[in-house]
Design an enzyme around this catalytic site. Structure first.
Site, PDB file in Angstrom:
ATOM      1  N   GLU A   1      27.650  30.168  31.531  1.00  0.00           N
ATOM      2  CA  GLU A   1      28.025  29.881  32.923  1.00  0.00           C
ATOM      3  C   GLU A   1      27.249  28.685  33.457  1.00  0.00           C
ATOM      4  O   GLU A   1      26.336  28.166  32.816  1.00  0.00           O
ATOM      5  CB  GLU A   1      27.728  31.098  33.823  1.00  0.00           C
ATOM      6  CG  GLU A   1      28.928  31.987  34.102  1.00  0.00           C
ATOM      7  CD  GLU A   1      29.909  31.365  35.085  1.00  0.00           C
ATOM      8  OE1 GLU A   1      29.693  30.210  35.503  1.00  0.00           O
ATOM      9  OE2 GLU A   1      30.896  32.021  35.437  1.00  0.00           O
TER      10      GLU A   1
ATOM     11  N   ARG B   1      23.958  41.859  41.226  1.00  0.00           N
ATOM     12  CA  ARG B   1      23.226  40.720  40.670  1.00  0.00           C
ATOM     13  C   ARG B   1      23.726  39.420  41.273  1.00  0.00           C
ATOM     14  O   ARG B   1      24.811  39.353  41.862  1.00  0.00           O
ATOM     15  CB  ARG B   1      23.397  40.651  39.147  1.00  0.00           C
ATOM     16  CG  ARG B   1      24.817  40.347  38.672  1.00  0.00           C
ATOM     17  CD  ARG B   1      24.832  40.027  37.189  1.00  0.00           C
ATOM     18  NE  ARG B   1      26.173  39.830  36.629  1.00  0.00           N
ATOM     19  CZ  ARG B   1      26.844  38.694  36.662  1.00  0.00           C
ATOM     20  NH1 ARG B   1      26.329  37.625  37.266  1.00  0.00           N
ATOM     21  NH2 ARG B   1      28.041  38.603  36.091  1.00  0.00           N
TER      22      ARG B   1
ATOM     23  N   ASN C   1      25.313  35.695  41.071  1.00  0.00           N
ATOM     24  CA  ASN C   1      26.335  35.066  40.243  1.00  0.00           C
ATOM     25  C   ASN C   1      26.339  33.565  40.537  1.00  0.00           C
ATOM     26  O   ASN C   1      25.278  32.968  40.673  1.00  0.00           O
ATOM     27  CB  ASN C   1      27.700  35.712  40.495  1.00  0.00           C
ATOM     28  CG  ASN C   1      28.654  35.548  39.325  1.00  0.00           C
ATOM     29  OD1 ASN C   1      28.260  35.727  38.167  1.00  0.00           O
ATOM     30  ND2 ASN C   1      29.908  35.216  39.581  1.00  0.00           N
TER      31      ASN C   1
ATOM     32  N   GLU D   1      31.815  45.464  39.345  1.00  0.00           N
ATOM     33  CA  GLU D   1      32.845  44.657  40.010  1.00  0.00           C
ATOM     34  C   GLU D   1      33.591  45.441  41.085  1.00  0.00           C
ATOM     35  O   GLU D   1      34.785  45.227  41.325  1.00  0.00           O
ATOM     36  CB  GLU D   1      33.807  44.047  38.989  1.00  0.00           C
ATOM     37  CG  GLU D   1      33.104  43.133  37.989  1.00  0.00           C
ATOM     38  CD  GLU D   1      34.046  42.409  37.048  1.00  0.00           C
ATOM     39  OE1 GLU D   1      35.256  42.357  37.330  1.00  0.00           O
ATOM     40  OE2 GLU D   1      33.563  41.898  36.028  1.00  0.00           O
TER      41      GLU D   1
ATOM     42  N   ASN E   1      32.392  33.365  43.029  1.00  0.00           N
ATOM     43  CA  ASN E   1      32.371  32.377  41.959  1.00  0.00           C
ATOM     44  C   ASN E   1      32.396  30.962  42.522  1.00  0.00           C
ATOM     45  O   ASN E   1      31.644  30.639  43.417  1.00  0.00           O
ATOM     46  CB  ASN E   1      33.503  32.645  40.956  1.00  0.00           C
ATOM     47  CG  ASN E   1      32.962  33.236  39.669  1.00  0.00           C
ATOM     48  OD1 ASN E   1      31.958  32.764  39.129  1.00  0.00           O
ATOM     49  ND2 ASN E   1      33.597  34.281  39.166  1.00  0.00           N
TER      50      ASN E   1
ATOM     51  N   ASP F   1      37.498  30.864  38.057  1.00  0.00           N
ATOM     52  CA  ASP F   1      36.074  31.148  37.910  1.00  0.00           C
ATOM     53  C   ASP F   1      35.300  30.002  38.560  1.00  0.00           C
ATOM     54  O   ASP F   1      35.562  29.669  39.698  1.00  0.00           O
ATOM     55  CB  ASP F   1      35.752  31.330  36.423  1.00  0.00           C
ATOM     56  CG  ASP F   1      34.509  32.174  36.173  1.00  0.00           C
ATOM     57  OD1 ASP F   1      33.519  32.007  36.909  1.00  0.00           O
ATOM     58  OD2 ASP F   1      34.504  32.984  35.225  1.00  0.00           O
TER      59      ASP F   1
END
Length: 286
Positions: free
Chosen positions: A20, A100, A102, A121, A148, A197
């Site tokens: 990522e 968490r 992201n 999620e 995202n 994303d």
């Protein structure tokens, strides 16, 4: 619309579980990227091929350069700072069980816009929060599922954002004080084409988005028209960013998590040379 097929190179052959967050650091001439679930921060120098690896104590969702040197990290329990001498300290610590950090991005004013999500999620379990250099936190969105891609137009008047399960890339107006208003869809990813994303914005004001379970990266014009698709052999493309000395190469992170038979390149860092013209990204003012 132009489809470029598989016009890409492998920058780093890797097996990241959840690659990522590619980010070009102009001060060092290196690309920063992550493996979230293995708690690793990678760097890659395209001029020399040199790579480094740093392990973090928690899952790390994003890492960005700081204006005075060092890094800011979006971790499981909050926002951490890594000083140039490798000293770690918390800027804002707020652990929430089952949640968490992201994706994150730095706004034109130097603030960090950091997203969160729940590990399971769960719908609405995440947030998007704006952090300033003194640690002040302001919740921007509080009903997010998988926070995202976030990015700003070259003139700073628009902000783009993706809450992945919605299948939308949304656009906001940026107000005089750097906040956002007037949320509306820019583009909707059709059924069967994957989920938006990470994203980035190029010098033309076009929005590039990586498609999770879509095996591609797409470019949308400021009016929301699809005008370019780069098809890839890996299904889980996670994020994109322009890098290189001239900001003309598009770097793509990928994932292999959840795939029963991953493609050999799943988890690698890919690059589309000469994909377009990127915009220099600000460093975090903290």
């Amino acid at each position: 619309m132009t489809t470029t097929g598989t016009a890409f190179d492998v920058a780093v052959h890797a097996e990241a579980s959840l690659g990522e967050g590619p980010t070009w650091d102009p001060a060092t001439g290196r690309l920063l990227w992550l493996d979230i679930l293995n708690s690793r921060v990678h760097t890659y120098d395209p001029a020399t091929g040199r790579r480094t690896l740093r392990r973090t104590d928690q899952h790390v969702g994003a890492v960005k350069p700081r204006a005075g040197g060092g890094l800011v990290l979006n971790l499981r329990d909050g926002i951490g700072l890594l000083d140039p001498d490798d000293t770690f300290r918390w800027l804002h610590r707020e652990p929430v069980p089952g949640r968490r950090g992201n994706d994150a991005a730095v706004a034109p004013d130097g603030s960090l816009w950091a997203g969160t999500m729940r590990y399971d999620e769960a719908r609405g379990g995440g947030t998007l929060t704006r952090f300033t250099g003194d640690g002040t936190a302001e919740t921007v969105l509080d009903d997010v599922t998988v926070s995202n891609g976030t990015g700003w137009s070259p003139d700073g008047t628009l902000m783009y954002y993706a809450d992945t399960p919605t299948r939308r890339i949304d656009v906001f107006d940026v107000t005089a004080d750097g906040r956002v208003a007037g949320r509306r869809p820019l583009a909707v990813i059709e059924d069967g084409a994957g989920y938006p994303d990470g994203l980035c914005v190029d010098a033309d004001g076009c929005v590039w988005t990586a498609l999770w379970d879509g095996g591609a990266v797409r470019r949308y014009t400021p009016s929301g028209d699809l005008d370019r698709v780069v098809d890839l052999p890996v299904p889980r493309v996670t994020a994109c960013a322009f890098g290189g000395p001239d900001l003309t190469d598009l770097y793509l992170t990928t994932a292999r998590v959840g795939l029963p038979a991953p493609h050999p390149l799943a988890g690698s860092l890919l690059v589309v040379p000469g994909a377009g013209q990127g915009v220099a990204q600000p460093a975090f003012a903290g």
